[in-house]
Design a protein around this motif. Structure first.
Motif, PDB file in Angstrom:
ATOM      1  N   ASP A 286       4.296  21.615   1.254  1.00  6.77           N
ATOM      2  CA  ASP A 286       3.389  20.640   0.668  1.00  6.77           C
ATOM      3  C   ASP A 286       3.904  19.221   0.926  1.00  6.77           C
ATOM      4  OD1 ASP A 286       2.136  22.887  -0.321  1.00  6.77           O
ATOM      5  OD2 ASP A 286       2.559  22.450  -2.435  1.00  6.77           O
ATOM      6  N   LEU A 287       2.984  18.282   0.910  1.00  5.36           N
ATOM      7  CA  LEU A 287       3.315  16.867   1.037  1.00  5.36           C
ATOM      8  C   LEU A 287       3.227  16.212  -0.330  1.00  5.36           C
ATOM      9  CD1 LEU A 287       1.177  16.160   4.225  1.00  5.36           C
ATOM     10  CD2 LEU A 287       3.655  16.517   4.116  1.00  5.36           C
ATOM     11  N   GLU A 288       3.817  15.023  -0.454  1.00  2.18           N
ATOM     12  CA  GLU A 288       3.741  14.270  -1.700  1.00  2.18           C
ATOM     13  C   GLU A 288       3.401  12.826  -1.385  1.00  2.18           C
ATOM     14  OE1 GLU A 288       6.312  13.146  -5.725  1.00  2.18           O
ATOM     15  OE2 GLU A 288       7.215  14.420  -4.188  1.00  2.18           O
ATOM     16  N   SER A 289       2.535  12.251  -2.204  1.00  2.00           N
ATOM     17  CA  SER A 289       2.204  10.830  -2.126  1.00  2.00           C
ATOM     18  C   SER A 289       2.433  10.247  -3.512  1.00  2.00           C
ATOM     19  CB  SER A 289       0.744  10.647  -1.695  1.00  2.00           C
ATOM     20  OG  SER A 289       0.402   9.272  -1.703  1.00  2.00           O
ATOM     21  N   ARG A 290       3.433   9.387  -3.631  1.00  2.00           N
ATOM     22  CA  ARG A 290       3.802   8.850  -4.942  1.00  2.00           C
ATOM     23  C   ARG A 290       3.315   7.411  -5.075  1.00  2.00           C
ATOM     24  NH1 ARG A 290       9.526  10.112  -6.309  1.00  2.00           N
ATOM     25  NH2 ARG A 290       8.484  12.101  -6.652  1.00  2.00           N
ATOM     26  N   ARG A 291       2.862   7.091  -6.274  1.00  2.00           N
ATOM     27  CA  ARG A 291       2.475   5.716  -6.555  1.00  2.00           C
ATOM     28  C   ARG A 291       3.288   5.188  -7.730  1.00  2.00           C
ATOM     29  NH1 ARG A 291      -1.080   8.467  -9.689  1.00  2.00           N
ATOM     30  NH2 ARG A 291      -1.624   7.427 -11.629  1.00  2.00           N
ATOM     31  N   HIS A 292       3.394   3.862  -7.792  1.00  2.00           N
ATOM     32  CA  HIS A 292       4.156   3.200  -8.846  1.00  2.00           C
ATOM     33  C   HIS A 292       3.285   2.308  -9.721  1.00  2.00           C
ATOM     34  CE1 HIS A 292       7.409   4.339  -6.034  1.00  2.00           C
ATOM     35  NE2 HIS A 292       8.027   4.589  -7.172  1.00  2.00           N
ATOM     36  N   HIS A 293       2.001   2.270  -9.450  1.00  2.00           N
ATOM     37  CA  HIS A 293       1.111   1.462 -10.281  1.00  2.00           C
ATOM     38  C   HIS A 293      -0.310   2.002 -10.185  1.00  2.00           C
ATOM     39  CE1 HIS A 293       0.353  -0.240  -6.318  1.00  2.00           C
ATOM     40  NE2 HIS A 293      -0.820  -0.597  -6.788  1.00  2.00           N
ATOM     41  N   GLY A 294      -1.132   1.615 -11.156  1.00  2.00           N
ATOM     42  CA  GLY A 294      -2.545   1.955 -11.117  1.00  2.00           C
ATOM     43  C   GLY A 294      -2.826   3.422 -11.390  1.00  2.00           C
ATOM     44  N   PHE A 295      -4.087   3.797 -11.149  1.00  2.00           N
ATOM     45  CA  PHE A 295      -4.540   5.141 -11.475  1.00  2.00           C
ATOM     46  C   PHE A 295      -5.139   5.880 -10.285  1.00  2.00           C
ATOM     47  CE2 PHE A 295      -4.599   2.777 -15.442  1.00  2.00           C
ATOM     48  CZ  PHE A 295      -3.805   3.595 -16.216  1.00  2.00           C
ATOM     49  N   SER A 296      -5.266   5.217  -9.165  1.00  2.00           N
ATOM     50  CA  SER A 296      -5.789   5.882  -7.977  1.00  2.00           C
ATOM     51  C   SER A 296      -4.642   6.254  -7.057  1.00  2.00           C
ATOM     52  CB  SER A 296      -6.749   4.960  -7.217  1.00  2.00           C
ATOM     53  OG  SER A 296      -6.972   5.463  -5.917  1.00  2.00           O
ATOM     54  N   PRO A 297      -4.665   7.457  -6.486  1.00  2.00           N
ATOM     55  CA  PRO A 297      -3.594   7.838  -5.577  1.00  2.00           C
ATOM     56  C   PRO A 297      -3.671   7.130  -4.233  1.00  2.00           C
ATOM     57  CG  PRO A 297      -5.249   9.557  -5.640  1.00  2.00           C
ATOM     58  CD  PRO A 297      -5.636   8.537  -6.684  1.00  2.00           C
ATOM     59  N   PHE A 298      -4.736   6.377  -3.985  1.00  2.00           N
ATOM     60  CA  PHE A 298      -4.901   5.702  -2.692  1.00  2.00           C
ATOM     61  C   PHE A 298      -4.332   4.288  -2.682  1.00  2.00           C
ATOM     62  CE2 PHE A 298      -8.177   8.981  -2.420  1.00  2.00           C
ATOM     63  CZ  PHE A 298      -7.997   9.443  -1.129  1.00  2.00           C
ATOM     64  N   THR A 299      -4.497   3.561  -3.780  1.00  2.00           N
ATOM     65  CA  THR A 299      -4.124   2.155  -3.794  1.00  2.00           C
ATOM     66  C   THR A 299      -2.608   1.984  -3.706  1.00  2.00           C
ATOM     67  OG1 THR A 299      -6.074   1.647  -5.112  1.00  2.00           O
ATOM     68  CG2 THR A 299      -4.330  -0.010  -5.072  1.00  2.00           C
ATOM     69  N   GLY A 300      -2.162   1.254  -2.700  1.00  2.00           N
ATOM     70  CA  GLY A 300      -0.740   0.956  -2.563  1.00  2.00           C
ATOM     71  C   GLY A 300       0.115   2.111  -2.098  1.00  2.00           C
ATOM     72  N   THR A 301      -0.503   3.170  -1.577  1.00  2.00           N
ATOM     73  CA  THR A 301       0.255   4.313  -1.053  1.00  2.00           C
ATOM     74  C   THR A 301      -0.166   4.561   0.396  1.00  2.00           C
ATOM     75  OG1 THR A 301      -1.340   6.075  -1.573  1.00  2.00           O
ATOM     76  CG2 THR A 301       0.130   5.362  -3.359  1.00  2.00           C
ATOM     77  N   SER A 302       0.487   5.503   1.013  1.00  2.00           N
ATOM     78  CA  SER A 302       0.137   5.873   2.389  1.00  2.00           C
ATOM     79  C   SER A 302      -0.794   7.081   2.435  1.00  2.00           C
ATOM     80  CB  SER A 302       1.417   6.168   3.190  1.00  2.00           C
ATOM     81  OG  SER A 302       2.113   7.255   2.599  1.00  2.00           O
ATOM     82  N   LEU A 303      -1.420   7.427   1.312  1.00  2.00           N
ATOM     83  CA  LEU A 303      -2.245   8.625   1.276  1.00  2.00           C
ATOM     84  C   LEU A 303      -3.381   8.579   2.293  1.00  2.00           C
ATOM     85  CD1 LEU A 303      -2.990  11.356   0.045  1.00  2.00           C
ATOM     86  CD2 LEU A 303      -4.221  10.117  -1.759  1.00  2.00           C
TER      87      LEU A 303
END
Length: 196
Positions: free
Chosen positions: A102-119
């Motif tokens: 499995d892959l993981e995409s981690r975020r440090h702010h907000g509520f969407s997994p897309f904003t500010g991540t490489s998702l």
């Protein structure tokens, strides 16, 4: 040809597991078999060679990279300085849902997994055009995921029996009145049948 990926939203020990700060959400997950349903779907996805990406949340101890005062819910969470810290067991994916590839995409702010991540880039590199979303919560995370995914051009399906929110009547209303406007809805059984 359509390429699918499964996005697992915040199914972490500190959210819906043994280290939770949200017992009502854990209870809602238990009443609706969210974790076993999710495990069944993820098993089928891996067997069908469908990528599984865990969308996780964490904070650095110094809060760098996180907006800490622009949202009442975040302000409330961060009254506990140890909440969901990088490197802590609380941010780990529930072990029964984690696969070796499995892959993981981690975020440090907000509520969407897309904003500010490489998702988004990860999905595009995999040739994905459709995302299947499960996890928590129907209060914020799942609607945020669905809205952002649609804005980025993905088709979205939300797994009706592998999501939860509180209170439960509100969660049902979100599925009916918000998610239905953004995404398809399907059960674990329907998706497993389509993938096997």
């Amino acid at each position: 040809m359509e390429r699918v990926a499964v996005l697992v939203m915040e199914m972490q020990r500190g959210v819906v597991g043994d280290l939770t700060k949200f017992p009502e959400l854990v209870d809602a997950c238990a009443r609706h078999d969210v974790v076993p349903n999710a495990a069944r779907l993820l098993h089928a996805a891996r067997h069908a060679k469908i990528p599984v990406i865990h969308c996780t949340a964490a904070f650095r101890p110094d809060r760098a990279g996180s907006h800490t005062d622009n949202c009442p819910f975040i302000v409330s969470l961060l009254k506990d300085p140890a909440h969901m810290l990088e490197g802590s067991p609380a941010i780990e994916v529930l072990p029964e849902l984690l696969g070796a590839d499995d892959l993981e995409s981690r975020r440090h702010h907000g509520f969407s997994p897309f904003t500010g991540t490489s998702l988004d880039m990860t999905l595009r590199s995999l040739g994905v055009s459709t995302v299947v979303a499960l996890g928590v919560s129907l209060n914020l995370g799942i609607p945020g995921l669905a809205l952002e995914a649609v804005n980025l051009g993905y088709r979205v399906t939300v797994v009706k029996d592998a999501v939860a929110g509180i209170p439960e009547d509100y969660a049902r209303a979100v599925l009916k009145h918000t998610i239905s406007l953004l995404a398809g809805r399907a059960t674990v059984t329907e998706l497993v049948g389509a993938w096997t």
